[in-house]
Design a protein around this motif. Sequence first.
Motif, PDB file in Angstrom:
ATOM      1  N   ALA A  29      42.482 -16.994  94.326  1.00 25.30           N
ATOM      2  CA  ALA A  29      42.305 -17.666  93.033  1.00 25.30           C
ATOM      3  C   ALA A  29      42.143 -16.598  91.972  1.00 25.30           C
ATOM      4  CB  ALA A  29      41.083 -18.581  93.053  1.00 25.30           C
ATOM      5  N   ILE A  30      42.928 -16.664  90.914  1.00 20.39           N
ATOM      6  CA  ILE A  30      42.792 -15.732  89.794  1.00 20.39           C
ATOM      7  C   ILE A  30      42.897 -16.510  88.488  1.00 20.39           C
ATOM      8  CG2 ILE A  30      43.721 -13.748  91.074  1.00 20.39           C
ATOM      9  CD1 ILE A  30      46.341 -14.100  89.543  1.00 20.39           C
ATOM     10  N   SER A  31      42.303 -15.983  87.437  1.00 17.01           N
ATOM     11  CA  SER A  31      42.359 -16.627  86.130  1.00 17.01           C
ATOM     12  C   SER A  31      42.343 -15.571  85.039  1.00 17.01           C
ATOM     13  CB  SER A  31      41.175 -17.585  85.949  1.00 17.01           C
ATOM     14  OG  SER A  31      41.338 -18.394  84.800  1.00 17.01           O
ATOM     15  N   HIS A  32      43.081 -15.821  83.970  1.00 11.88           N
ATOM     16  CA  HIS A  32      43.201 -14.856  82.879  1.00 11.88           C
ATOM     17  C   HIS A  32      43.210 -15.609  81.550  1.00 11.88           C
ATOM     18  CE1 HIS A  32      44.782 -11.565  80.406  1.00 11.88           C
ATOM     19  NE2 HIS A  32      44.611 -10.755  81.438  1.00 11.88           N
ATOM     20  N   THR A  33      42.604 -15.042  80.534  1.00 10.53           N
ATOM     21  CA  THR A  33      42.569 -15.704  79.226  1.00 10.53           C
ATOM     22  C   THR A  33      43.937 -15.809  78.576  1.00 10.53           C
ATOM     23  OG1 THR A  33      42.063 -13.590  78.204  1.00 10.53           O
ATOM     24  CG2 THR A  33      40.205 -15.035  78.687  1.00 10.53           C
ATOM     25  N   GLY A  34      44.892 -14.973  78.979  1.00 11.36           N
ATOM     26  CA  GLY A  34      46.186 -14.942  78.312  1.00 11.36           C
ATOM     27  C   GLY A  34      46.142 -14.016  77.120  1.00 11.36           C
ATOM     28  N   LYS A  35      47.169 -14.046  76.308  1.00 15.71           N
ATOM     29  CA  LYS A  35      47.290 -13.111  75.191  1.00 15.71           C
ATOM     30  C   LYS A  35      46.934 -13.702  73.842  1.00 15.71           C
ATOM     31  CE  LYS A  35      50.632  -9.866  77.119  1.00 15.71           C
ATOM     32  NZ  LYS A  35      51.909  -9.164  76.886  1.00 15.71           N
ATOM     33  N   VAL A  36      46.648 -15.010  73.783  1.00 18.86           N
ATOM     34  CA  VAL A  36      46.384 -15.664  72.502  1.00 18.86           C
ATOM     35  C   VAL A  36      44.981 -16.242  72.429  1.00 18.86           C
ATOM     36  CG1 VAL A  36      47.100 -17.528  70.945  1.00 18.86           C
ATOM     37  CG2 VAL A  36      48.827 -16.170  72.145  1.00 18.86           C
ATOM     38  N   ARG A  37      44.550 -16.905  73.482  1.00 22.70           N
ATOM     39  CA  ARG A  37      43.230 -17.550  73.489  1.00 22.70           C
ATOM     40  C   ARG A  37      42.115 -16.518  73.427  1.00 22.70           C
ATOM     41  NH1 ARG A  37      44.058 -23.120  72.797  1.00 22.70           N
ATOM     42  NH2 ARG A  37      45.765 -23.783  74.136  1.00 22.70           N
ATOM     43  N   SER A  38      41.020 -16.919  72.794  1.00 25.83           N
ATOM     44  CA  SER A  38      39.863 -16.018  72.700  1.00 25.83           C
ATOM     45  C   SER A  38      38.895 -16.227  73.844  1.00 25.83           C
ATOM     46  CB  SER A  38      39.137 -16.229  71.366  1.00 25.83           C
ATOM     47  OG  SER A  38      38.657 -17.571  71.267  1.00 25.83           O
ATOM     48  N   ASN A  39      38.989 -17.358  74.538  1.00 21.71           N
ATOM     49  CA  ASN A  39      38.098 -17.605  75.679  1.00 21.71           C
ATOM     50  C   ASN A  39      38.868 -18.345  76.757  1.00 21.71           C
ATOM     51  OD1 ASN A  39      38.212 -20.143  74.282  1.00 21.71           O
ATOM     52  ND2 ASN A  39      36.350 -20.773  75.332  1.00 21.71           N
ATOM     53  N   ASN A  40      38.324 -18.368  77.946  1.00 21.52           N
ATOM     54  CA  ASN A  40      38.985 -19.000  79.076  1.00 21.52           C
ATOM     55  C   ASN A  40      38.361 -20.358  79.352  1.00 21.52           C
ATOM     56  OD1 ASN A  40      40.306 -19.653  81.447  1.00 21.52           O
ATOM     57  ND2 ASN A  40      40.094 -17.623  82.357  1.00 21.52           N
ATOM     58  N   GLN A  41      39.132 -21.437  79.183  1.00 16.75           N
ATOM     59  CA  GLN A  41      38.654 -22.785  79.445  1.00 16.75           C
ATOM     60  C   GLN A  41      39.143 -23.322  80.790  1.00 16.75           C
ATOM     61  OE1 GLN A  41      38.862 -25.526  76.124  1.00 16.75           O
ATOM     62  NE2 GLN A  41      39.042 -23.848  74.659  1.00 16.75           N
ATOM     63  N   ASP A  42      39.906 -22.504  81.524  1.00 14.67           N
ATOM     64  CA  ASP A  42      40.345 -22.868  82.868  1.00 14.67           C
ATOM     65  C   ASP A  42      39.258 -22.554  83.881  1.00 14.67           C
ATOM     66  OD1 ASP A  42      42.773 -23.465  81.766  1.00 14.67           O
ATOM     67  OD2 ASP A  42      43.926 -22.021  82.947  1.00 14.67           O
ATOM     68  N   SER A  43      39.318 -23.220  85.036  1.00 11.63           N
ATOM     69  CA  SER A  43      38.487 -22.886  86.183  1.00 11.63           C
ATOM     70  C   SER A  43      39.318 -23.037  87.444  1.00 11.63           C
ATOM     71  CB  SER A  43      37.255 -23.804  86.278  1.00 11.63           C
ATOM     72  OG  SER A  43      36.363 -23.579  85.201  1.00 11.63           O
ATOM     73  N   GLY A  44      39.012 -22.220  88.436  1.00  8.20           N
ATOM     74  CA  GLY A  44      39.717 -22.303  89.706  1.00  8.20           C
ATOM     75  C   GLY A  44      38.768 -22.098  90.863  1.00  8.20           C
ATOM     76  N   TYR A  45      39.119 -22.668  92.020  1.00  8.47           N
ATOM     77  CA  TYR A  45      38.264 -22.580  93.203  1.00  8.47           C
ATOM     78  C   TYR A  45      39.148 -22.483  94.440  1.00  8.47           C
ATOM     79  CZ  TYR A  45      34.638 -23.930  96.621  1.00  8.47           C
ATOM     80  OH  TYR A  45      33.764 -23.965  97.687  1.00  8.47           O
ATOM     81  N   ALA A  46      38.842 -21.516  95.289  1.00 10.07           N
ATOM     82  CA  ALA A  46      39.509 -21.384  96.582  1.00 10.07           C
ATOM     83  C   ALA A  46      38.435 -21.166  97.629  1.00 10.07           C
ATOM     84  CB  ALA A  46      40.501 -20.220  96.565  1.00 10.07           C
ATOM     85  N   GLY A  47      38.279 -22.132  98.526  1.00 11.80           N
ATOM     86  CA  GLY A  47      37.241 -22.037  99.542  1.00 11.80           C
ATOM     87  C   GLY A  47      37.794 -22.097 100.942  1.00 11.80           C
ATOM     88  N   ALA A  48      37.028 -22.693 101.839  1.00 14.10           N
ATOM     89  CA  ALA A  48      37.428 -22.793 103.235  1.00 14.10           C
ATOM     90  C   ALA A  48      38.435 -23.916 103.445  1.00 14.10           C
ATOM     91  CB  ALA A  48      36.198 -23.031 104.113  1.00 14.10           C
TER      92      ALA A  48
END
Length: 411
Positions: free
Chosen positions: A9-28
Motif C-alpha cells: 500500500a502506498i499513497s502520495h499527495t500528488g503534485k497539486v494538492r496540499s494535503n493527502n485526503q486518501d487512505s489505504g490499508y493492506a493487511g492479512a
Amino acid sequence: MAFEGSSVAISHTGKVRSNNQDSGYAGANLFVVADGMGGHAGGDVASSLAISRLEGLDHAFAAPHEAEAALRESITQAATDLIDMVKQRPELAGMGTTVDAIVMVDDYAVIAHIGDSRIYLYRDNVLTQITTDHTFVQRLVDSGRITVEEARYHPRRSVLMRVLGDMDPNPEIDTFVMKTQEGDRWLLCSDGLSGVVDDAHTEKALAHGYAPGRTADILLKQALDGGAPDNVTIVMVDVGGAHQMFSGTPTIVGSAANPTGIEVPAAKPRTSWLHPVRTAANEPSHFEPAAEFLEEVIEEDRRRARRRRLGWLTALVLVIGAIAGGLYLGYQWTQTFYYVGADEDSVVIYQGVQQSVGPFRLSQPYNDTDIMLADLTDFDRSRVEATLGARSLSDAEAIVDRLRASAEANQ
C-alpha cells in the motif's frame, strides 16, 4: 484460513494538492482504498473514519457470505460515523469518501465498492476493471451518450452519484464475490491513478511480474509524470506467488496513517508504514404502442367483414383503456417519490421521478427552499445539481436540513 500472498500500500499527495485526503490499508486478509473529499480537513476525516471502521474485518472468515455481510454492515456503520462526526464538528459538513475493499476468504475475493475509486484484476495477461464508477459521466457512458475516452476528459467527470457521506445513513453499496486463483493480481486505486494512467499502461506495468512494491512504484511514477493533479493511492495484492508474504503488521497509508487532530470513534491503536522516499500524506421503462401497431389494426379492420368491426373497435378501446389505466397508475406511483435537486439558483424538493414520457415530465417542484446554491460548498452543490434521491418526503426534508446547516457553516 489466512490469505496467502503478498501486498503493498502506498499513497502520495500528488503534485497539486496540499494535503493527502486518501487512505489505504493492506493487511492479512483485508485491503482497502478510500478517497476522501469535502475540503481541506473533511476528506482526511472521512477516509480515516472508513479505514478505522473497516480494519476490524482483517481476520479469517468462515465463508464468503459472512465477509460480504460484514463489509456491508461496516461500511454502513462508517456512514453513521460520518454523520455523528458532523454533529460534533459542523465545520466538516459535506465531507465524504469513496470505499473500495476486498476481503480474501479462501479462494474467493469478497468485494465492496462505492464511489469512483476502482478495483482491477490482472489475470492471464488481461487487465479487467471489476468495479463500475458511480459517477455522472459513467451514466452518460452507460446510456451511450459519450464514449469511454470522452468520459476521461468530461468537465463533470468528478461528480459522484454515490458516495459514503454525511447525508445518507443507508448508502447504496455494491458488494459481490468473485473466485480468485493463484497468479491473480488485484489492484485497488484512487482516481488519482486511474484518472491519469490509462488501462493500457497499467496493464503493461502489471505484466512485468515484479513484486507488488516495485510495480506500485512504477504506477505511481507514471501518475506523477502525468502531472498527478490529485492524491494517488495504490493497494496491490498478489494471490500466491514467490514474493514475500504478509509480515504480520498491516500497512496503513495516507491520512489514516497520521490522523492528526482527528478523533476517530472506536479506532484501534495502529502501526503505520509509509513507503520509502514517498510523502505519504490524496437506470426506467414504459410501454408506448408503435405506429406500425395501430396501422396494422386499421388494415386488419378493413379486411374484415362489417359484422366483426365492432369487435375490433371494442378490443381496441379495451387495450387503450388498459394502457391509459396503466399509465395513470404508473404516474400515481411515481408521485410517491421525492428527490432533492436544483433550479436556477436554489435547492428544491421535487415530487416524482427524474424521467419524462414524451413531453410530459414525471416530477414537479414540491418545495422551493430558501437555500441558495451559491451558499453551498462546492461538494454539496455538485451533489445537489446531480440530484439526491430520497426514500420519502421526510427523508428529503432531512437532506434539506443538513444542506441548510452546511450552507450556514460555509458562510
